[in-house]
Design a protein around this motif. Structure first.
Motif, PDB file in Angstrom:
ATOM      1  N   SER A  30       1.242  -1.122  -0.031  1.00 41.74           N
ATOM      2  CA  SER A  30      -0.297   0.121   0.153  1.00 41.74           C
ATOM      3  C   SER A  30       0.758   1.259  -0.071  1.00 41.74           C
ATOM      4  O   SER A  30       0.707   2.302   0.616  1.00 41.74           O
ATOM      5  CB  SER A  30      -0.881   0.444   0.840  1.00 41.74           C
ATOM      6  OG  SER A  30      -2.029  -1.037   0.835  1.00 41.74           O
ATOM      7  N   LEU A  31       1.409   1.555  -0.902  1.00 45.66           N
ATOM      8  CA  LEU A  31       2.696   2.669  -0.936  1.00 45.66           C
ATOM      9  C   LEU A  31       2.397   3.193  -2.493  1.00 45.66           C
ATOM     10  O   LEU A  31       2.170   2.523  -3.458  1.00 45.66           O
ATOM     11  CB  LEU A  31       3.811   2.497  -1.155  1.00 45.66           C
ATOM     12  CG  LEU A  31       4.532   1.518   0.744  1.00 45.66           C
ATOM     13  CD1 LEU A  31       5.605   0.552   0.019  1.00 45.66           C
ATOM     14  CD2 LEU A  31       4.711   2.799   1.701  1.00 45.66           C
ATOM     15  N   SER A  32       2.632   4.150  -2.513  1.00 44.25           N
ATOM     16  CA  SER A  32       3.162   5.312  -3.757  1.00 44.25           C
ATOM     17  C   SER A  32       4.725   6.138  -3.662  1.00 44.25           C
ATOM     18  O   SER A  32       5.389   5.838  -3.125  1.00 44.25           O
ATOM     19  CB  SER A  32       2.228   6.260  -3.907  1.00 44.25           C
ATOM     20  OG  SER A  32       2.745   7.584  -2.748  1.00 44.25           O
ATOM     21  N   ASP A  34       5.463   8.656  -3.310  1.00 46.32           N
ATOM     22  CA  ASP A  34       5.627   9.686  -2.969  1.00 46.32           C
ATOM     23  C   ASP A  34       5.806   9.103  -1.650  1.00 46.32           C
ATOM     24  O   ASP A  34       6.316  10.171  -0.551  1.00 46.32           O
ATOM     25  CB  ASP A  34       4.293  10.684  -2.840  1.00 46.32           C
ATOM     26  CG  ASP A  34       4.110  11.873  -4.670  1.00 46.32           C
ATOM     27  OD1 ASP A  34       5.407  11.638  -4.928  1.00 46.32           O
ATOM     28  OD2 ASP A  34       3.176  11.754  -4.824  1.00 46.32           O
ATOM     29  N   ASP A  35       4.961   8.248  -1.161  1.00 45.75           N
ATOM     30  CA  ASP A  35       5.849   7.850   0.155  1.00 45.75           C
ATOM     31  C   ASP A  35       7.184   7.724  -0.065  1.00 45.75           C
ATOM     32  O   ASP A  35       7.426   7.670   1.454  1.00 45.75           O
ATOM     33  CB  ASP A  35       4.746   6.430   0.231  1.00 45.75           C
ATOM     34  CG  ASP A  35       3.220   6.529   0.245  1.00 45.75           C
ATOM     35  OD1 ASP A  35       3.010   7.720   0.910  1.00 45.75           O
ATOM     36  OD2 ASP A  35       2.775   6.078   0.281  1.00 45.75           O
ATOM     37  N   LEU A  36       8.240   6.850  -0.488  1.00 46.94           N
ATOM     38  CA  LEU A  36       9.143   6.873  -0.010  1.00 46.94           C
ATOM     39  C   LEU A  36      10.309   7.756  -0.442  1.00 46.94           C
ATOM     40  O   LEU A  36      11.273   7.432  -0.589  1.00 46.94           O
ATOM     41  CB  LEU A  36       9.598   5.070  -1.344  1.00 46.94           C
ATOM     42  CG  LEU A  36       8.751   4.422  -0.636  1.00 46.94           C
ATOM     43  CD1 LEU A  36       8.712   3.365  -2.046  1.00 46.94           C
ATOM     44  CD2 LEU A  36       8.465   3.831   0.676  1.00 46.94           C
ATOM     45  N   LYS A  39      13.637   8.990   1.187  1.00 52.62           N
ATOM     46  CA  LYS A  39      14.025   7.975   2.083  1.00 52.62           C
ATOM     47  C   LYS A  39      14.833   6.880   1.696  1.00 52.62           C
ATOM     48  O   LYS A  39      14.719   6.623   0.307  1.00 52.62           O
ATOM     49  CB  LYS A  39      12.720   6.977   2.853  1.00 52.62           C
ATOM     50  CG  LYS A  39      12.286   7.931   3.073  1.00 52.62           C
ATOM     51  CD  LYS A  39      10.219   7.391   3.642  1.00 52.62           C
ATOM     52  CE  LYS A  39       9.131   8.539   3.650  1.00 52.62           C
ATOM     53  NZ  LYS A  39       8.313   7.483   4.503  1.00 52.62           N
ATOM     54  N   GLU A 181      10.555   2.815   9.964  1.00 51.17           N
ATOM     55  CA  GLU A 181       9.150   1.640   9.371  1.00 51.17           C
ATOM     56  C   GLU A 181       9.808   0.321   9.068  1.00 51.17           C
ATOM     57  O   GLU A 181      10.788   0.304   8.502  1.00 51.17           O
ATOM     58  CB  GLU A 181       8.147   2.407   8.698  1.00 51.17           C
ATOM     59  CG  GLU A 181       7.149   2.110   8.390  1.00 51.17           C
ATOM     60  CD  GLU A 181       6.007   2.327   7.571  1.00 51.17           C
ATOM     61  OE1 GLU A 181       5.338   1.923   6.521  1.00 51.17           O
ATOM     62  OE2 GLU A 181       5.918   3.520   7.906  1.00 51.17           O
ATOM     63  N   ARG A 183       7.291  -3.259   7.460  1.00 51.77           N
ATOM     64  CA  ARG A 183       6.281  -3.044   6.031  1.00 51.77           C
ATOM     65  C   ARG A 183       6.528  -4.694   6.544  1.00 51.77           C
ATOM     66  O   ARG A 183       7.407  -4.820   5.000  1.00 51.77           O
ATOM     67  CB  ARG A 183       5.876  -2.536   4.915  1.00 51.77           C
ATOM     68  CG  ARG A 183       5.532  -1.048   6.327  1.00 51.77           C
ATOM     69  CD  ARG A 183       4.240  -0.334   4.597  1.00 51.77           C
ATOM     70  NE  ARG A 183       4.538   0.744   5.048  1.00 51.77           N
ATOM     71  CZ  ARG A 183       3.376   1.697   5.162  1.00 51.77           C
ATOM     72  NH1 ARG A 183       2.519   0.829   3.780  1.00 51.77           N
ATOM     73  NH2 ARG A 183       2.518   2.730   5.149  1.00 51.77           N
ATOM     74  N   LYS A 232       6.588   0.392  13.488  1.00 57.66           N
ATOM     75  CA  LYS A 232       6.321   1.765  13.204  1.00 57.66           C
ATOM     76  C   LYS A 232       7.954   1.907  15.235  1.00 57.66           C
ATOM     77  O   LYS A 232       6.809   2.003  16.213  1.00 57.66           O
ATOM     78  CB  LYS A 232       5.741   3.238  13.201  1.00 57.66           C
ATOM     79  CG  LYS A 232       5.461   2.593  12.043  1.00 57.66           C
ATOM     80  CD  LYS A 232       4.378   3.982  11.036  1.00 57.66           C
ATOM     81  CE  LYS A 232       3.361   3.824  10.750  1.00 57.66           C
ATOM     82  NZ  LYS A 232       2.558   5.412  10.029  1.00 57.66           N
TER      83      LYS A 232
END
Length: 234
Positions: A30-32, A34-36, A39, A181, A183, A232
């Motif tokens: 459940s990532l995009s 932009d989320d990454l 990082k 984090e 996952r 987290k």
């Protein structure tokens, strides 16, 4: 970083070198993109997944690690082609164990598995430094080296072969090397059953002061394999 003793490395014939595509990773976690962005990301263990190759191509900072990377890239590519064909034969026999929505049929699945393998193999030749050989439960990284760690189709899936102590040690090591984090996907065994010690591991993580969440995702190929665990630290 130091390598493990040769006796601790798996023979190539004991390695299954099959991977998922970048798009599958984004869906199962459940990532995009932009989320990454901005990082530092670790894929552990990464196998023949193209997440590292394609992610870096679009500007992400991803490192892959796996015991398979002790072997030559060309040998892994050849092994991967064999493993994909073997897996497709198995799929025909166990067709009812899977949900055929994400992939419409076995030929579509084969195409995506081959794409992941070819993209990964090509990137390993050009950017070998991104692919770090490791032998879990030990990782050759600094504490807090990565912002995000993604771990797919390894922990929990092999609960019948990897004992509870291995799972605990590996989870502790992933926690050590992440800054923020982790996952993990999925939360079931190869038989589609929830890993029997999952709640026990969750309690241990909570006792360390970290948050733990189970989250259902849109991606489901193996039946019942549609949830991930998010840990987290802050």
């Amino acid at each position: 970083m130091s390598e493990v003793e040769p006796s601790m490395k798996l023979d190539l014939e004991r390695i299954i070198f099959i991977g998922r595509t970048f798009e599958e990773y984004m869906d199962m976690f459940s990532l995009s993109t932009d989320d990454l962005k901005e990082k530092k990301i670790l894929d552990c263990p990464a196998g023949a997944c193209s997440f590292t190759a394609n992610g870096n191509h679009v500007g992400l900072n991803i490192t892959a690690c796996d015991i398979a990377y002790y072997h030559r890239g060309i040998d892994l590519k050849n092994k991967g082609h064999q493993d994909i064909e073997h897996a497709m034969t198995h799929m025909k026999l166990a067709n009812n164990n899977y949900v055929w929505d994400y992939f419409k049929d076995i030929e579509a699945l084969r195409s995506q598995r081959l794409r992941a393998l070819n993209d990964c193999s090509a990137d390993m030749i050009i950017n070998k430094e991104r692919y770090i050989p490791v032998t879990l439960p030990t990782l050759p990284f600094q504490s807090g080296e990565f912002d995000v760690i993604l771990s797919a189709h390894f922990l929990f899936m092999y609960g019948d072969r990897l004992d509870y102590n291995f799972h605990l040690a590996t989870l502790n090591e992933l926690i050590r090397v992440t800054r923020n984090e982790i996952r993990i996907f999925p939360l079931v065994t190869l038989e589609g059953k929830r890993y029997e010690y999952l709640d026990q591991l969750k309690e241990i993580v909570k006792e360390k002061g970290y948050s733990v969440e189970e989250k259902v995702v849109s991606y489901e190929f193996q039946k019942n394999a549609n949830s991930m665990m998010i840990i987290k630290k802050f």
